[in-house]
Enzyme design. Structure first.
Site, PDB file in Angstrom:
ATOM      1  N   HIS A  71      -3.730   0.625   8.525  1.00  0.00           N
ATOM      2  CA  HIS A  71      -2.243   0.980   8.224  1.00  0.00           C
ATOM      3  C   HIS A  71      -2.350   2.516   6.999  1.00  0.00           C
ATOM      4  O   HIS A  71      -1.431   3.460   7.698  1.00  0.00           O
ATOM      5  CB  HIS A  71      -1.138   0.411   7.770  1.00  0.00           C
ATOM      6  CG  HIS A  71       0.347   0.402   8.051  1.00  0.00           C
ATOM      7  ND1 HIS A  71       1.371   0.156   8.132  1.00  0.00           N
ATOM      8  CD2 HIS A  71       0.712   1.931   6.751  1.00  0.00           C
ATOM      9  CE1 HIS A  71       2.576   0.469   7.616  1.00  0.00           C
ATOM     10  NE2 HIS A  71       2.269   1.318   6.965  1.00  0.00           N
ATOM     11  N   GLU A  72      -2.389   2.327   6.230  1.00  0.00           N
ATOM     12  CA  GLU A  72      -2.252   3.355   5.172  1.00  0.00           C
ATOM     13  C   GLU A  72      -3.400   4.950   5.279  1.00  0.00           C
ATOM     14  O   GLU A  72      -2.659   5.877   5.501  1.00  0.00           O
ATOM     15  CB  GLU A  72      -3.040   2.873   3.561  1.00  0.00           C
ATOM     16  CG  GLU A  72      -2.375   1.581   2.995  1.00  0.00           C
ATOM     17  CD  GLU A  72      -0.871   2.755   2.831  1.00  0.00           C
ATOM     18  OE1 GLU A  72      -0.696   3.506   2.970  1.00  0.00           O
ATOM     19  OE2 GLU A  72      -0.258   0.996   3.152  1.00  0.00           O
ATOM     20  N   GLY A  75       0.618  -1.431   0.417  1.00  0.00           N
ATOM     21  CA  GLY A  75      -0.447   0.052   0.074  1.00  0.00           C
ATOM     22  C   GLY A  75       0.750   1.105  -0.181  1.00  0.00           C
ATOM     23  O   GLY A  75       2.176   1.489   0.519  1.00  0.00           O
ATOM     24  N   GLN A  87       3.044   9.837   1.604  1.00  0.00           N
ATOM     25  CA  GLN A  87       4.376   9.455   1.389  1.00  0.00           C
ATOM     26  C   GLN A  87       5.124   9.949  -0.154  1.00  0.00           C
ATOM     27  O   GLN A  87       6.560   9.905   0.283  1.00  0.00           O
ATOM     28  CB  GLN A  87       4.304   7.761   1.733  1.00  0.00           C
ATOM     29  CG  GLN A  87       4.138   7.371   2.695  1.00  0.00           C
ATOM     30  CD  GLN A  87       3.982   5.518   2.441  1.00  0.00           C
ATOM     31  OE1 GLN A  87       2.377   5.238   1.904  1.00  0.00           O
ATOM     32  NE2 GLN A  87       4.724   4.669   3.598  1.00  0.00           N
ATOM     33  N   HIS A 116      -1.775   7.163   7.582  1.00  0.00           N
ATOM     34  CA  HIS A 116      -1.087   8.560   6.897  1.00  0.00           C
ATOM     35  C   HIS A 116      -1.574   9.056   6.856  1.00  0.00           C
ATOM     36  O   HIS A 116      -0.862  10.176   6.402  1.00  0.00           O
ATOM     37  CB  HIS A 116      -0.289   7.201   5.293  1.00  0.00           C
ATOM     38  CG  HIS A 116       0.686   6.517   6.128  1.00  0.00           C
ATOM     39  ND1 HIS A 116       2.170   7.293   6.347  1.00  0.00           N
ATOM     40  CD2 HIS A 116       1.591   5.268   5.028  1.00  0.00           C
ATOM     41  CE1 HIS A 116       2.716   6.043   6.376  1.00  0.00           C
ATOM     42  NE2 HIS A 116       2.532   4.763   5.643  1.00  0.00           N
ATOM     43  N   CYS A 157       6.584  -0.350   6.407  1.00  0.00           N
ATOM     44  CA  CYS A 157       6.349   0.490   6.062  1.00  0.00           C
ATOM     45  C   CYS A 157       7.296   1.655   5.263  1.00  0.00           C
ATOM     46  O   CYS A 157       8.481   1.234   5.337  1.00  0.00           O
ATOM     47  CB  CYS A 157       5.842   2.054   6.919  1.00  0.00           C
ATOM     48  SG  CYS A 157       5.195   2.893   6.464  1.00  0.00           S
ATOM     49  N   LEU A 158       7.390   1.457   3.866  1.00  0.00           N
ATOM     50  CA  LEU A 158       8.043   1.679   2.626  1.00  0.00           C
ATOM     51  C   LEU A 158       9.247   3.535   3.227  1.00  0.00           C
ATOM     52  O   LEU A 158       9.946   3.345   2.807  1.00  0.00           O
ATOM     53  CB  LEU A 158       7.527   2.347   1.696  1.00  0.00           C
ATOM     54  CG  LEU A 158       6.906   0.787   0.809  1.00  0.00           C
ATOM     55  CD1 LEU A 158       6.361   1.286  -0.492  1.00  0.00           C
ATOM     56  CD2 LEU A 158       7.991  -0.415   0.476  1.00  0.00           C
TER      57      LEU A 158
HETATM   58 NI    NI Z   1       3.427   2.820   5.024  1.00  0.00          NI
END
Ligand code: NI
Length: 178
Positions: free
Chosen positions: A143-144, A47, A52, A147, A101-102
């Site tokens: 999670h997404e 995701g 981000q 953000h 997480c990226l």
């Molecule tokens: Ni993330």
């Protein structure tokens, strides 16, 4: 094909509350979704949220068509573009599982999330989305959407002894650099 640089934890742009999308189905919005997809796929993510890549809008994408090498044992999640999301927990049951997480590359942590949720929002055309989800699907959505309110998963952890480097916690699984 535009792969953007993904902002990393420490960048204040990851701590902002994102603005709602007010106009749907625009060229700019379609371009943003396409860029997010390219960037997520290039990074093997499950995701990605617009903040981000430095875009402060309430827009997330998630899901996978095929098994993700970062999460080889995880069930598939329907590929989704979700704007202006609202999450409602269904019941009070929580569940802990590992997340990465990226924006927090190379690390994993054990994070509590609602086990069952209903989530609502809009697709890129402005068509309503209203779904129930549980388990990993529910976790990815939570999670997404975090953000979009400036929260990264380490801020949701209750016990930092369950926080560490992916290659140490899970030797041989996935790419060590996320
Ligand atoms: Ni993330």
């Amino acid at each position: 094909m535009t792969v953007h640089t993904i902002l990393k934890m420490g960048d204040p742009r990851l701590l902002r509350v994102a603005e709602p999308v007010t106009t749907f189905d625009t060229d700019e919005l379609h371009q943003l979704v396409s860029d997010l997809r390219d960037t997520m796929r290039a990074a093997n993510g499950a995701g990605l949220a617009a903040p981000q890549i430095g875009v402060n809008l309430q827009l997330v994408i998630f899901g996978s068509h095929e098994q993700n090498p970062r999460y080889p044992d995880r069930p598939l999640v329907p590929p989704t573009v979700l704007l202006n999301p609202v999450i409602l927990p269904l019941g009070s049951e929580e569940e802990e599982d590992w997340e990465g997480c990226l924006s927090v590359p190379g690390l994993r942590g054990l994070v509590p999330r609602w086990k069952h949720i209903r989530y609502q929002g809009f697709d890129v055309h402005g068509k309503p989305i209203d779904r129930m989800a549980e388990g990993f699907h529910a976790r990815v959505v939570q999670h997404e959407c975090d953000h979009l309110v400036g929260k990264l998963y380490p801020m949701r952890m209750r016990d930092l002894t369950s926080f560490g480097y992916t290659d140490v916690l899970f030797p041989g699984i996935g790419d060590a650099d996320e």
